[in-house]
Design an enzyme around this catalytic site. Structure first.
Site, PDB file in Angstrom:
ATOM      1  N   SER A  31       0.821  -1.219   0.000  1.00 53.45           N
ATOM      2  CA  SER A  31       0.000   0.000   0.000  1.00 53.45           C
ATOM      3  C   SER A  31       0.855   1.270   0.000  1.00 53.45           C
ATOM      4  O   SER A  31       0.493   2.270  -0.629  1.00 53.45           O
ATOM      5  CB  SER A  31      -0.948  -0.014   1.199  1.00 53.45           C
ATOM      6  OG  SER A  31      -0.220  -0.117   2.410  1.00 53.45           O
ATOM      7  N   ASP A  84      10.608   0.800  -1.908  1.00 56.96           N
ATOM      8  CA  ASP A  84       9.796  -0.325  -1.437  1.00 56.96           C
ATOM      9  C   ASP A  84       9.370  -0.075   0.017  1.00 56.96           C
ATOM     10  O   ASP A  84      10.021   0.698   0.733  1.00 56.96           O
ATOM     11  CB  ASP A  84      10.611  -1.630  -1.540  1.00 56.96           C
ATOM     12  CG  ASP A  84       9.732  -2.880  -1.539  1.00 56.96           C
ATOM     13  OD1 ASP A  84       8.516  -2.768  -1.336  1.00 56.96           O
ATOM     14  OD2 ASP A  84      10.287  -3.973  -1.758  1.00 56.96           O
ATOM     15  N   GLY A  85       8.321  -0.731   0.430  1.00 58.38           N
ATOM     16  CA  GLY A  85       7.846  -0.622   1.804  1.00 58.38           C
ATOM     17  C   GLY A  85       8.484  -1.676   2.693  1.00 58.38           C
ATOM     18  O   GLY A  85       9.397  -2.399   2.277  1.00 58.38           O
ATOM     19  N   LYS A  97      10.087  -8.116   5.617  1.00 62.54           N
ATOM     20  CA  LYS A  97       9.199  -7.815   4.493  1.00 62.54           C
ATOM     21  C   LYS A  97       8.464  -9.075   4.047  1.00 62.54           C
ATOM     22  O   LYS A  97       8.812 -10.170   4.442  1.00 62.54           O
ATOM     23  CB  LYS A  97      10.025  -7.277   3.308  1.00 62.54           C
ATOM     24  CG  LYS A  97      10.525  -5.861   3.535  1.00 62.54           C
ATOM     25  CD  LYS A  97      11.305  -5.321   2.357  1.00 62.54           C
ATOM     26  CE  LYS A  97      10.644  -5.467   1.025  1.00 62.54           C
ATOM     27  NZ  LYS A  97       9.282  -4.914   0.927  1.00 62.54           N
ATOM     28  N   GLY A  98       7.465  -8.865   3.199  1.00 64.21           N
ATOM     29  CA  GLY A  98       6.760  -9.997   2.608  1.00 64.21           C
ATOM     30  C   GLY A  98       5.307 -10.091   3.019  1.00 64.21           C
ATOM     31  O   GLY A  98       4.623 -11.043   2.655  1.00 64.21           O
ATOM     32  N   GLY A  99       4.831  -9.066   3.762  1.00 62.65           N
ATOM     33  CA  GLY A  99       3.418  -9.062   4.133  1.00 62.65           C
ATOM     34  C   GLY A  99       2.517  -9.153   2.908  1.00 62.65           C
ATOM     35  O   GLY A  99       1.432  -9.721   2.965  1.00 62.65           O
ATOM     36  N   GLU A 106      11.108  -8.964  -4.484  1.00 63.69           N
ATOM     37  CA  GLU A 106      11.602  -7.752  -3.807  1.00 63.69           C
ATOM     38  C   GLU A 106      13.074  -7.915  -3.428  1.00 63.69           C
ATOM     39  O   GLU A 106      13.865  -6.976  -3.537  1.00 63.69           O
ATOM     40  CB  GLU A 106      10.764  -7.476  -2.558  1.00 63.69           C
ATOM     41  CG  GLU A 106       9.363  -6.975  -2.887  1.00 63.69           C
ATOM     42  CD  GLU A 106       8.456  -6.882  -1.673  1.00 63.69           C
ATOM     43  OE1 GLU A 106       7.465  -6.145  -1.757  1.00 63.69           O
ATOM     44  OE2 GLU A 106       8.711  -7.543  -0.658  1.00 63.69           O
ATOM     45  N   LYS A 124       6.145   1.103  11.729  1.00 63.23           N
ATOM     46  CA  LYS A 124       7.001  -0.007  11.274  1.00 63.23           C
ATOM     47  C   LYS A 124       8.370  -0.002  11.964  1.00 63.23           C
ATOM     48  O   LYS A 124       9.173  -0.894  11.761  1.00 63.23           O
ATOM     49  CB  LYS A 124       7.210   0.083   9.750  1.00 63.23           C
ATOM     50  CG  LYS A 124       5.942   0.223   8.930  1.00 63.23           C
ATOM     51  CD  LYS A 124       5.094  -1.020   8.986  1.00 63.23           C
ATOM     52  CE  LYS A 124       3.846  -0.970   8.138  1.00 63.23           C
ATOM     53  NZ  LYS A 124       4.051  -0.906   6.725  1.00 63.23           N
TER      54      LYS A 124
HETATM   55  O1  LIG Z   1       7.014  -6.503   1.778  1.00 64.06           O
HETATM   56  C1  LIG Z   1       6.008  -6.083   1.280  1.00 64.06           C
HETATM   57  C2  LIG Z   1       5.224  -6.830   0.273  1.00 64.06           C
HETATM   58  O2  LIG Z   1       5.740  -8.125   0.072  1.00 64.06           O
HETATM   59  C3  LIG Z   1       5.494  -4.723   1.661  1.00 64.06           C
HETATM   60  O3  LIG Z   1       6.475  -3.793   1.345  1.00 64.06           O
HETATM   61  C4  LIG Z   1       5.195  -4.695   3.122  1.00 64.06           C
HETATM   62  O4  LIG Z   1       4.264  -5.726   3.392  1.00 64.06           O
HETATM   63  C5  LIG Z   1       4.616  -3.355   3.549  1.00 64.06           C
HETATM   64  O5  LIG Z   1       3.347  -3.195   2.998  1.00 64.06           O
HETATM   65  P1  LIG Z   1       2.479  -1.879   3.230  1.00 64.06           P
HETATM   66  O6  LIG Z   1       3.173  -0.769   2.523  1.00 64.06           O
HETATM   67  O7  LIG Z   1       1.142  -2.228   2.617  1.00 64.06           O
HETATM   68  O8  LIG Z   1       2.390  -1.653   4.706  1.00 64.06           O
END
Ligand SMILES: O=C(CO)[C@H](O)[C@H](O)COP(=O)(O)O
Length: 241
Positions: A31, A84-85, A97-99, A106, A124
């Site tokens: 997101s 990237d998040g 990461k990996g949610g 990634e 975070k």
């Molecule tokens: O690793 C990820 C996806 O695999 C995302 O960067 C992580 O889950 C953060 O997501 P968000 O920006 O929705 O909080």
């Protein structure tokens, strides 16, 4: 607007400053990154030129819908900047990461990148990784055996909790399948005392494709941007830190 969402938007907007015309840019997933991709789409519409390498089919679809030119990763020798998040960022700027289930692509993209810019709302930020369940991408073949081996590794490497669950997609018993055709095991670790040791031991298990711990890479500059409703805090930016 929810303060966490505002933080994501602030962090995404700050990441735009790291881009230059003509760059190859890695696009993360999630997101927070979606806000960044939307802002990048606005820039491209005004004539800014970049080639983008997405880390998921979802990010590829969003970027394409906004007119952002995509590049095949196999045609790129290196990536200038990846944005990237993260689900967690620890005191040493290691990431969990990996949610969103995109951790393999990634990590491949992050490892091929000169400068990784991590964008996240302040929730975070953690001292040590592990409160968020650690995603581990595994082959579907033998995944229950792999899950038991993962449980053993979490115990052996000192995690305070060890619970391994198959990620499901919408319905009980229906596994979530990654863009690479694999499964995800979400591992409650509690507290991971030594992220490097746990990451290395997980990847040594046959059937584990990749885990969601992103240690710093010695060849990659890593900048962390935390956002909240008042603005951003920028940290790091030094190679290998
Ligand atoms: O690793 C990820 C996806 O695999 C995302 O960067 C992580 O889950 C953060 O997501 P968000 O920006 O929705 O909080």
């Amino acid at each position: 607007m929810n303060p966490l969402d505002l933080g994501k938007i602030q962090a995404a907007a700050a990441a735009i400053d790291y881009l230059e015309d003509g760059m190859i840019v890695g696009l993360g997933t999630g997101s927070t990154t979606n806000h960044f991709i939307a802002m990048l789409g606005d820039l491209v519409a005004k004539g800014f030129k970049i080639g983008a390498i997405p880390t998921s089919q979802a990010s590829a679809r969003l970027a394409e819908s906004l007119g952002i030119a995509l590049i095949d990763i196999n045609q790129a020798e290196r990536i200038d900047v990846t944005v990237d998040g993260a689900d967690e960022v620890d005191q040493f700027h290691n990431l969990l990461k990996g949610g969103g289930g995109a951790l393999l692509r990634e990590k491949i993209v992050a490892h091929a990148t000169d400068h990784m810019v991590v964008i996240a709302d302040r929730s975070k930020r953690v001292t040590d990784l592990g409160a968020f369940p650690l995603p581990v991408e595994v082959t579907s073949f033998g995944f229950t055996i792999t899950a038991k081996k993962i449980f053993d590794v979490l115990r052996e490497t000192g995690c305070s909790d060890a619970d391994v669950k198959l990620r499901e997609a919408g319905a009980p018993g229906r596994p979530f399948v990654t863009d690479n055709g694999n499964f995800i095991l979400d591992c409650s670790c509690g507290h991971i005392p030594d992220a490097a040791t746990t990451a290395q031991a997980l990847n040594a298990i046959p059937g584990v494709v990749e885990n969601g711990i992103f240690l710093s890479f010695p060849h990659t500059r890593r900048t962390i941007i935390f956002g909240d409703e008042d603005g951003v805090e920028v940290m790091g930016g030094v190679v290998g830190v």
